[in-house]
Design a protein around this motif. Structure first.
Motif, mmCIF file in Angstrom:
data_model
loop_
_atom_site.group_PDB
_atom_site.id
_atom_site.type_symbol
_atom_site.label_atom_id
_atom_site.label_comp_id
_atom_site.label_asym_id
_atom_site.label_seq_id
_atom_site.Cartn_x
_atom_site.Cartn_y
_atom_site.Cartn_z
ATOM 1 N N GLY A 12 55.089 2.811 24.430
ATOM 2 C CA GLY A 12 56.466 2.822 24.320
ATOM 3 C C GLY A 12 56.895 3.946 23.626
ATOM 4 N N HIS A 13 56.036 4.993 23.458
ATOM 5 C CA HIS A 13 56.606 6.347 22.939
ATOM 6 C C HIS A 13 56.446 7.381 24.008
ATOM 7 N N ALA A 14 57.326 8.171 24.072
ATOM 8 C CA ALA A 14 57.193 9.503 25.337
ATOM 9 C C ALA A 14 56.488 10.568 24.729
ATOM 10 N N THR A 15 55.447 11.169 25.493
ATOM 11 C CA THR A 15 55.056 12.274 25.192
ATOM 12 C C THR A 15 55.434 13.631 26.009
ATOM 13 N N ASP A 16 55.925 14.592 25.434
ATOM 14 C CA ASP A 16 56.563 15.635 26.453
ATOM 15 C C ASP A 16 55.379 16.511 26.794
ATOM 16 N N VAL A 17 55.188 16.525 28.024
ATOM 17 C CA VAL A 17 54.190 17.183 28.714
ATOM 18 C C VAL A 17 54.476 18.737 28.669
ATOM 19 N N GLY A 18 55.709 18.937 28.922
ATOM 20 C CA GLY A 18 56.264 20.456 28.838
ATOM 21 C C GLY A 18 55.981 21.086 27.501
ATOM 22 N N LEU A 19 56.341 20.506 26.364
ATOM 23 C CA LEU A 19 56.098 20.874 25.029
ATOM 24 C C LEU A 19 54.548 21.130 24.688
ATOM 25 N N SER A 20 53.778 20.296 25.438
ATOM 26 C CA SER A 20 52.299 20.410 25.009
ATOM 27 C C SER A 20 51.839 21.554 25.775
ATOM 28 N N ASP A 21 52.278 21.680 27.176
ATOM 29 C CA ASP A 21 51.838 23.033 28.016
ATOM 30 C C ASP A 21 52.278 24.291 27.180
ATOM 31 N N LEU A 22 53.451 24.253 26.580
ATOM 32 C CA LEU A 22 53.821 25.421 25.951
ATOM 33 C C LEU A 22 52.872 25.754 24.607
ATOM 34 N N SER A 23 52.744 24.719 24.028
ATOM 35 C CA SER A 23 51.755 24.772 22.922
ATOM 36 C C SER A 23 50.565 25.343 23.260
ATOM 37 N N ASN A 24 49.701 24.982 24.256
ATOM 38 C CA ASN A 24 48.647 25.473 24.920
ATOM 39 C C ASN A 24 48.986 26.972 25.234
ATOM 40 N N ASN A 25 50.050 27.538 25.653
ATOM 41 C CA ASN A 25 50.272 28.731 26.038
ATOM 42 C C ASN A 25 50.197 29.568 24.774
ATOM 43 N N PHE A 26 50.736 29.037 23.595
ATOM 44 C CA PHE A 26 50.831 29.880 22.344
ATOM 45 C C PHE A 26 49.364 29.849 21.824
ATOM 46 N N LEU A 27 48.710 28.709 22.077
ATOM 47 C CA LEU A 27 47.133 28.970 21.666
ATOM 48 C C LEU A 27 46.493 30.039 22.315
ATOM 49 N N TYR A 28 46.728 30.135 23.469
ATOM 50 C CA TYR A 28 46.123 31.386 24.298
ATOM 51 C C TYR A 28 46.586 32.616 24.109
ATOM 52 N N ALA A 29 47.768 32.746 23.501
ATOM 53 C CA ALA A 29 48.390 34.012 23.154
ATOM 54 C C ALA A 29 47.925 34.526 21.636
ATOM 55 N N SER A 30 47.666 33.397 20.874
ATOM 56 C CA SER A 30 46.936 33.597 19.778
ATOM 57 C C SER A 30 45.692 34.189 19.883
ATOM 58 N N GLY A 31 44.868 33.378 20.593
ATOM 59 C CA GLY A 31 43.436 33.956 20.741
ATOM 60 C C GLY A 31 43.398 35.487 21.413
ATOM 61 N N VAL A 32 44.335 36.008 22.094
ATOM 62 C CA VAL A 32 44.297 37.285 22.720
ATOM 63 C C VAL A 32 44.781 38.125 21.358
ATOM 64 N N VAL A 33 45.660 37.830 20.840
ATOM 65 C CA VAL A 33 46.060 38.674 19.581
ATOM 66 C C VAL A 33 45.043 38.726 18.467
ATOM 67 N N LEU A 34 44.288 37.576 18.181
ATOM 68 C CA LEU A 34 43.159 37.548 17.275
ATOM 69 C C LEU A 34 41.910 38.517 18.128
ATOM 70 N N VAL A 35 41.880 38.462 19.203
ATOM 71 C CA VAL A 35 40.677 39.247 19.781
ATOM 72 C C VAL A 35 41.096 40.622 19.396
#
Length: 347
Positions: A12-35
């Motif tokens: 009964g609860h909706a999960t926004d796949v678009g926001l989830s994918d965007l969250s993943n992209n920010f994780l990858y970006a954070s990883g690059v910056v921390l490298v």
């Protein structure tokens, strides 16, 4: 674009796949910056011997110049006392000049940027599922990495801990990589037993405790490294002179664990209260409960040994390492390979 992304419904609860994918992209970006941040911190350490040599040359040159001026002043005044005072004041001023560390500054700036990107990752993950991102190992890992960086950067505002940057950013980056490549779980809703306000209380404090444990692990490793260098009178790895000595690392570990232990104590107590509400009993000897208690006992032994037996240095450091080993076992082994009532890693 995000508003047109299809959603998946869970109970009964909706999960926004678009926001989830965007969250993943920010994780990858954070990883690059921390490298990049970690590379900057490495360059800062690598340049330490040269900086120290230049600083010593500058101090010697300043001392020579001040001595010449002192001699002239002494000859003119007919007194050597005044010249000596001028020399002492000038030499002290030369030694008090702040050390310029360009790469360390770049590392701190990039760490702040990586922290912001990781915070966006956590916030978007939460928005995608409409709840705190605390329901599985992936979410635990990204929030834990965010807490570690928060503690490190907050600490850096009060103390010059730039020399510890690579030893904190490194484990954070490793956690992000594990989250993205090993622990990743698609955004979804919680299991029925987890739909309780105690989730936010219990798991948030647990993650905060583990963040302190993680930084304490890094300082413990640095204690052993610096102690070894001091024992052999090391002159080969001069770049490590930028890191405080073993006594400072030992005290730092102790201070961190003094904060972490009460937080973990609350975690165990809150877990028992939640268990009673969810399963009808405070303690069921579930593997997760048992290992949470084991962690508590090991760190209690660490603090007890230091407070009563006077254990400092290597003896207590070995106990601290054992405690963090239990933390890793609880997270990486119990969650994944041992079946119990807490088997909700999502993997």
């Amino acid at each position: 674009m995000i508003s047109f992304t299809p959603s998946i419904s869970f109970g009964g609860h909706a999960t926004d796949v678009g926001l989830s994918d965007l969250s993943n992209n920010f994780l990858y970006a954070s990883g690059v910056v921390l490298v990049l941040a970690m590379m900057a911190f490495v360059l800062d350490l690598a340049g330490h011997p040269g900086r120290m040599a230049r600083a010593e040359q500058a101090r010697e040159a300043a001392a020579e110049q001040s001595a010449e001026r002192a001699d002239k002043a002494s000859a003119a005044a007919g007194s050597s006392k005044g010249g000596t005072a001028v020399l002492e004041r000038t030499t002290e001023a030369a030694g008090a000049i702040p050390e310029k560390r360009q790469y360390a500054g770049i590392g701190i700036s990039l760490s702040w940027l990586g922290w912001l990107l990781l915070g966006a990752c956590v916030a978007l993950r939460s928005a995608s599922v409409g709840r705190p991102p605390l329901g599985n190992m992936y979410e635990f890992a990204i929030v834990g990495a965010f807490f570690v960086m928060t503690l490190f950067l907050g600490w850096s505002l009060k103390r010059d801990i730039r020399s510890l940057g690579v030893f904190v950013v490194g484990p954070t980056l490793l956690t992000e990589m594990l989250a993205a490549l090993v622990f990743y779980t698609d955004a979804s809703q919680l299991m029925p037993s987890l739909k309780n306000y105690w989730l936010t209380i219990h798991v948030t404090i647990a993650i905060l405790s583990v963040a302190f444990f993680t930084i304490a692990f890094s300082t413990t490793i640095l204690y052993f490294v610096q102690k070894w260098r001091e024992d052999i009178h090391d002159t080969k790895y001069k770049f490590m002179d930028a890191v405080p000595g073993s006594a400072v690392m030992d005290r730092t570990t102790y201070g961190l664990l003094i904060i972490a232990f009460p937080l973990w104590t609350f975690t165990v107590i809150a877990g028992a209260i939640w268990a009673q509400k969810a399963w009808g009993n405070y303690w069921g000897w579930d593997p997760k409960e048992v290992w949470s208690l084991v962690i508590w006992v090991v760190y209690a032994a660490y603090l007890h040994a230091r407070a009563t037996a006077g254990w400092a240095g290597k003896k207590s450091a070995y106990i601290a390492l054992a405690g963090f080993g239990c933390v890793l076992f609880n997270f990486c082994v119990v969650n994944v390979f041992i079946v119990g009532m807490h088997s909700y890693s999502g993997m």
